[in-house]
Motif scaffolding. Structure first.
Motif, PDB file in Angstrom:
ATOM      1  N   LEU A 195      -1.014   6.163   2.664  1.00 37.60           N
ATOM      2  CA  LEU A 195      -1.625   6.588   1.408  1.00 37.60           C
ATOM      3  C   LEU A 195      -1.459   5.463   0.399  1.00 37.60           C
ATOM      4  O   LEU A 195      -0.390   4.858   0.304  1.00 37.60           O
ATOM      5  N   VAL A 226       0.451  13.869   4.587  1.00 37.36           N
ATOM      6  CA  VAL A 226      -0.810  13.908   3.844  1.00 37.36           C
ATOM      7  C   VAL A 226      -1.028  15.258   3.161  1.00 37.36           C
ATOM      8  O   VAL A 226      -1.418  15.325   1.986  1.00 37.36           O
ATOM      9  N   GLN A 276      -6.522   8.116   1.510  1.00 39.93           N
ATOM     10  CA  GLN A 276      -6.037   7.910   2.872  1.00 39.93           C
ATOM     11  C   GLN A 276      -6.999   6.935   3.540  1.00 39.93           C
ATOM     12  O   GLN A 276      -8.095   7.311   3.936  1.00 39.93           O
TER      13      GLN A 276
END
Length: 291
Positions: free
Chosen positions: A168, A239, A253
């Motif tokens: 990320l 995530v 992402q």
């Protein structure tokens, strides 16, 4: 039933000293002298015919006997205090102490707390956050929400949800990433688990980072993402716990590849009896996650 003699003052002194691993802090909590705590603990050891503490360079450490006794006393004193609170407030209020890893707290739990309080107004929910390294017995926790494989000594674990990891980063950094190998142009942000980036790079078909690659280590994914937001580097994190940042497009992402190194679990010490409040919290949380 006739109970054997219960040295309540000595038991209370031991419980406080064991939680703090300090006679001094126990004395402050109980408003007595250091000497009084020491004498109570010594009397309890003589009564039980065993040693409860050993002295180490940094203070005190519990013996096996002490470790076995502490959660029983924690549970007993919590139950006594809970019942006294009911009489004092004249309402059936149950206390529930939950320790939750910070990432799950911000990613799932905090947004649902209003619903829990609305559904279970009789439960006084007390939360503390941790970085996945926690001592439920010493902290007197009813439940602990952890990340891992689901196996902790002396603990029952109920699966909550998976926690796949993936890189990320900010959109600016993502624009520089044409392939997974480009990640190695940036500082890598990770938790104290050393294998996360190596496992992800291998899953993406790339060579793992060299041992000398620039790395920053965090004890919380929440603070790691704050660093990522500041453009410090690329984080590898669960995530699903950061959907709010992804939805805002402040964090992206860059690659779809994910790895599974652990999940989130609701855990309880086997020595801690399950209460009605614990069962209600467990059923509510599992229902929220699996809906």
């Amino acid at each position: 039933m006739t109970r054997s003699y219960l040295p309540l003052n000595s038991l209370r002194a031991f419980e406080a000293a064991a939680r703090h691993l300090s006679f001094t802090h126990a004395a402050i909590e109980l408003n007595v002298t250091h000497s009084a705590i020491s004498q109570h603990v010594k009397a309890l050891e003589q009564h039980l015919h065993c040693q409860l503490f050993v002295r180490v360079s940094r203070g005190l450490m519990l013996t096996t006997e002490g470790e076995n006794l502490l959660p029983v006393l924690n549970d007993s004193f919590d139950r006594i205090a809970g019942m006294l609170d009911r009489f004092a407030s004249q309402r059936a209020q149950e206390k529930l102490k939950i320790g939750v890893v910070g990432t799950f707290a911000t990613g799932v739990l905090f947004s649902e707390l209003a619903d829990f309080r609305r559904c279970y107004p009789h439960i006084d929910l007390q939360l503390s956050t941790h970085n996945n390294r926690v001592d439920p017995a010493a902290e007197g926790l009813d439940y602990t929400i952890r990340y891992g494989g689901g196996a902790w000594h002396g603990t029952d674990a109920e699966f909550l949800c998976p926690a796949p990891l993936s890189p990320l980063c900010t959109p600016d950094i993502a624009s520089c990433l044409k392939s997974p190998a480009d990640i190695l142009k940036f500082t890598l942000l990770r938790s104290y688990r050393r294998d996360e980036w190596s496992a992800w790079m291998q899953a993406a078909g790339e060579h793992p980072p060299s041992p000398t690659h620039r790395v920053m280590v965090f004890d919380s994914s929440v603070t790691m993402l704050e660093a990522a937001l500041a453009g410090v580097g690329i984080a590898i994190a669960p995530v699903d716990m950061f959907s709010h940042l992804l939805n805002s497009e402040r964090i992206v992402q860059p690659f779809a590849t994910q790895i599974d190194l652990g999940s989130y679990w609701l855990t309880r010490l086997q020595s801690r009896a399950e209460t009605p409040a614990m069962r209600e919290f467990s059923q509510w949380l599992v229902g929220k996650i699996q809906k």
